[in-house]
Enzyme design. Structure first.
Site, PDB file in Angstrom:
ATOM      1  N   HIS A 163       0.820  -1.226   0.000  1.00  0.00           N
ATOM      2  CA  HIS A 163       0.000   0.000   0.000  1.00  0.00           C
ATOM      3  C   HIS A 163       0.844   1.262   0.000  1.00  0.00           C
ATOM      4  CE1 HIS A 163      -4.057  -1.799   0.812  1.00  0.00           C
ATOM      5  NE2 HIS A 163      -3.263  -2.820   1.045  1.00  0.00           N
TER       6      HIS A 163
ATOM      7  N   ASP B  92       3.464   9.655  -0.735  1.00  0.00           N
ATOM      8  CA  ASP B  92       2.320   8.882  -0.248  1.00  0.00           C
ATOM      9  C   ASP B  92       2.017   7.786  -1.268  1.00  0.00           C
ATOM     10  OD1 ASP B  92       0.038   8.160   1.238  1.00  0.00           O
ATOM     11  OD2 ASP B  92      -0.467  10.256   1.640  1.00  0.00           O
TER      12      ASP B  92
HETATM   13  P1  ADP Z   1      -2.755   6.712   5.314  1.00  0.00           P
HETATM   14  O1  ADP Z   1      -3.077   5.402   4.695  1.00  0.00           O
HETATM   15  O2  ADP Z   1      -1.309   7.081   5.257  1.00  0.00           O
HETATM   16  O3  ADP Z   1      -3.313   6.878   6.676  1.00  0.00           O
HETATM   17  P2  ADP Z   1      -4.771   7.723   3.476  1.00  0.00           P
HETATM   18  O4  ADP Z   1      -5.131   9.110   3.109  1.00  0.00           O
HETATM   19  O5  ADP Z   1      -4.596   6.794   2.334  1.00  0.00           O
HETATM   20  O6  ADP Z   1      -3.475   7.814   4.398  1.00  0.00           O
HETATM   21  O7  ADP Z   1      -5.878   7.081   4.394  1.00  0.00           O
HETATM   22  C1  ADP Z   1      -6.281   7.717   5.573  1.00  0.00           C
HETATM   23  C2  ADP Z   1      -7.649   7.167   5.967  1.00  0.00           C
HETATM   24  O8  ADP Z   1      -7.873   7.503   7.325  1.00  0.00           O
HETATM   25  C3  ADP Z   1      -8.768   7.757   5.152  1.00  0.00           C
HETATM   26  O9  ADP Z   1      -9.704   6.745   4.851  1.00  0.00           O
HETATM   27  C4  ADP Z   1      -9.358   8.816   6.069  1.00  0.00           C
HETATM   28  O10 ADP Z   1     -10.733   9.022   5.905  1.00  0.00           O
HETATM   29  C5  ADP Z   1      -9.076   8.228   7.439  1.00  0.00           C
HETATM   30  N1  ADP Z   1      -8.883   9.313   8.410  1.00  0.00           N
HETATM   31  C6  ADP Z   1      -8.014  10.330   8.336  1.00  0.00           C
HETATM   32  N2  ADP Z   1      -8.146  11.182   9.375  1.00  0.00           N
HETATM   33  C7  ADP Z   1      -9.119  10.680  10.135  1.00  0.00           C
HETATM   34  C8  ADP Z   1      -9.729  11.098  11.356  1.00  0.00           C
HETATM   35  N3  ADP Z   1      -9.355  12.201  12.020  1.00  0.00           N
HETATM   36  N4  ADP Z   1     -10.707  10.334  11.845  1.00  0.00           N
HETATM   37  C9  ADP Z   1     -11.088   9.206  11.195  1.00  0.00           C
HETATM   38  N5  ADP Z   1     -10.558   8.773  10.062  1.00  0.00           N
HETATM   39  C10 ADP Z   1      -9.584   9.488   9.518  1.00  0.00           C
HETATM   40  C1  G6P Z   2      -0.999   3.305   6.105  1.00  0.00           C
HETATM   41  C2  G6P Z   2      -0.405   1.918   5.999  1.00  0.00           C
HETATM   42  C3  G6P Z   2      -1.298   0.929   6.721  1.00  0.00           C
HETATM   43  C4  G6P Z   2      -1.536   1.389   8.149  1.00  0.00           C
HETATM   44  C5  G6P Z   2      -2.097   2.805   8.169  1.00  0.00           C
HETATM   45  C6  G6P Z   2      -2.299   3.358   9.568  1.00  0.00           C
HETATM   46  O1  G6P Z   2      -2.211   3.287   5.438  1.00  0.00           O
HETATM   47  O2  G6P Z   2      -0.267   1.562   4.626  1.00  0.00           O
HETATM   48  O3  G6P Z   2      -0.733  -0.369   6.702  1.00  0.00           O
HETATM   49  O4  G6P Z   2      -2.399   0.511   8.824  1.00  0.00           O
HETATM   50  O5  G6P Z   2      -1.208   3.655   7.469  1.00  0.00           O
HETATM   51  O6  G6P Z   2      -1.126   3.257  10.322  1.00  0.00           O
HETATM   52  P1  G6P Z   2      -1.038   2.411  11.678  1.00  0.00           P
HETATM   53  O7  G6P Z   2       0.417   2.428  12.059  1.00  0.00           O
HETATM   54  O8  G6P Z   2      -1.907   3.115  12.661  1.00  0.00           O
HETATM   55  O9  G6P Z   2      -1.535   1.024  11.386  1.00  0.00           O
END
Ligand code: ADP
Ligand code: G6P
Length: 471
Positions: free
Chosen positions: A162, A371
């Site tokens: 991912h 990202d």
């Molecule tokens: P990452 O995978 O690095 O966290 P992404 O943007 O791909 O970044 O995914 C983040 C996910 O987490 C999204 O589905 C978003 O809606 C969710 N998210 C981000 N901030 C919050 C928050 N404050 N509360 C709940 N969900 C959140």
């Molecule tokens: C990214 C990674 C996921 C991970 C998520 C949240 O989306 O690709 O594998 O689960 O971030 O991070 P965390 O450390 O809270 O699992």
């Protein structure tokens, strides 16, 4: 042990740790792209999901969630520190994100990483019925495909990364690079977010392991053939669009806008509090726009949602301090009583509240330094059913490969970032609508269902899984 024909193996179970701790398990998605991406498949296919609850100590017995069996893998306090916080999030995570922070190398961490990967492989072995499909996710579990293939040659194994997969010059820094590559190559299909990542992987397989590789397939010395490719992950657009159109979400959006002082424009950013997300650069750009007189605080408000993440890891603690100091500085300098320049929200929200926030955002600033995909960008586009809203998007997010009609920007270039924000703020509404239409049309074609269908068809799981997805 009950066995399934589809086994998802991911670091995290698709539930909140609080829910798991008190035993009252209900469907609660934890924040993070991976869990949100895989959600739809779970509702239609008898699946076992193997993962960790987020708490250390013995693994709890978890009840099924609809048709999904949850199999918790335990992590000791030491494994949490050395696998999750250590090798996964202090070595691999920074290295894979362009080394925007210095990766930390400790020999002991890799041993623990392997130990935890072995435990996940054992669990997958136990839960997979003969000939089952096992789909391993992400950088925490790179050794699992190889370990599992040794135990169970009958399985069809997929691996999906991912996060970005870095260029060879960076990857070869890893002391255990050959084992990590060989681990992934235990799969039948290795999927990445972008073509460039598959290319990097193929080059490394040749360079480090001496394999014969193209950007589509890698042939190992023992004859095992691994297919590779780009499968950009997506979201359930229809579900989120429907949520955003609900009357209560519309009412909540109106209320939020009112609480913000009914400004002319709202700039929104939603991130995990992570140094890859470019939060500091974005805050700085916004503060320079105020200082330079390009925006007025009462007129253009910024909302930064930053959900806490990996809080014990030093680099994350340092980042949090720096971001909070910067928010304090900006507000100290530019706010008036009852009129803060930056609204900083450091907590998780439920999907309806996030959808309401997206609806409020005239400008969405998604400007990570690197990202894998960035689902927030896609979620924003999904909620803009009336074709309003400007997306300012980093070139270094996987989403940029699909959203070329966003206001694309290099987030390292502060003047460029300011320029992109100004262009988005001042854009002609017809131009904004035309861009949003194009992005929504793309997203509708390339939603989560399309992603799952493409990946699983490529993994050649036979008719069953794919048929479930068509429903
Ligand atoms: P990452 O995978 O690095 O966290 P992404 O943007 O791909 O970044 O995914 C983040 C996910 O987490 C999204 O589905 C978003 O809606 C969710 N998210 C981000 N901030 C919050 C928050 N404050 N509360 C709940 N969900 C959140
Ligand atoms: C990214 C990674 C996921 C991970 C998520 C949240 O989306 O690709 O594998 O689960 O971030 O991070 P965390 O450390 O809270 O699992």
């Amino acid at each position: 042990m009950r066995q399934s024909s589809l086994v998802v193996v991911a670091m995290r179970l698709p539930i909140d740790d609080d829910v798991a701790r008190d035993g009252a398990c209900e469907w609660r998605r934890s924040p993070g792209g991976l869990v949100n991406a895989l959600h739809p498949i779970l509702q239609h296919t008898p699946t076992t999901w193997i993962g960790w609850t987020g708490s250390t100590g013995p693994a709890p017995q978890l009840p099924d969630l609809d048709s999904v069996r949850l199999h918790a893998v335990p992590l000791s306090e030491e494994e949490f520190a050395e696998h999750y916080e250590g090798f996964a999030n202090s070595t691999l995570w920074p290295l894979y994100h362009d080394a925007v922070e210095q990766p930390v190398y400790h020999r002991k961490w890799f041993q623990t990483y392997r130990q935890v990967n072995e435990r996940f492989a054992e669990a997958a072995d136990a839960c997979a019925e003969p000939g089952a499909t096992v789909w391993v996710q992400d950088y925490h579990l790179q050794l699992v495909p190889g370990l599992l293939r040794e135990r169970r040659p009958d399985l069809r194994i997929g691996f999906f990364m991912h996060v970005p997969f870095p260029p060879p010059e960076l990857f070869v820094q890893l002391p255990r690079r050959a084992e990590l590559l060989a681990g992934m190559l235990g799969a039948d299909l290795v999927g990445f977010q972008r073509e460039q990542a598959a290319h990097n992987f193929a080059q490394l397989a040749t360079k480090v392991l001496g394999a014969r590789a193209t950007d589509r397939r890698i042939e190992l010395a023992d004859g095992h053939l691994v297919r590779i490719g780009a499968f950009p992950v997506s979201i359930d657009m229809a579900e989120l669009a429907a949520l955003a159109q609900r009357p209560e979400v519309a009412a909540r959006a109106t209320q939020i806008r009112h609480d913000l002082g009914d400004p002319r424009r709202v700039i929104l950013a939603v991130d995990r509090l992570d140094y890859t997300k470019g939060i500091e650069q974005r805050l700085k750009a916004y503060s320079e726009l105020i200082a330079g007189g390009h925006v007025k605080v009462h007129d253009t408000v910024m909302v930064q949602v930053a959900v806490p993440s990996r809080e014990r890891v030093a680099q994350y603690r340092i980042l949090r301090d720096r971001v909070e100091r910067e928010v304090g500085r900006i507000n100290g300098e530019f706010s008036r009583v009852g009129e803060p320049a930056v609204h900083y929200l450091n907590r998780p929200f439920d999907r309806a509240e996030l959808a309401a926030l997206y609806r409020v955002a005239d400008i969405m600033a998604v400007t990570p330094l690197r990202d894998g995909m960035n689902l927030v960008a896609k979620e924003y586009v999904a909620t803009r059913f009336d074709h309003t809203g400007a997306l300012v998007l980093s070139e270094f997010a996987g989403a940029a490969a699909e959203f070329d009609r966003a206001y694309l920007v290099n987030p390292h270039d502060l003047d460029g970032l300011k320029g992109a924000l100004i262009r988005a703020i001042e854009a002609d509404p017809a131009d904004v609508a035309e861009r949003m239409r194009a992005m929504r049309a793309h997203l509708a074609e390339h939603d989560i269902h399309a992603w799952l269908h493409r990946y699983l068809t490529a993994l050649d799981t036979g008719e069953t899984l794919v048929a479930h997805l068509k429903r």
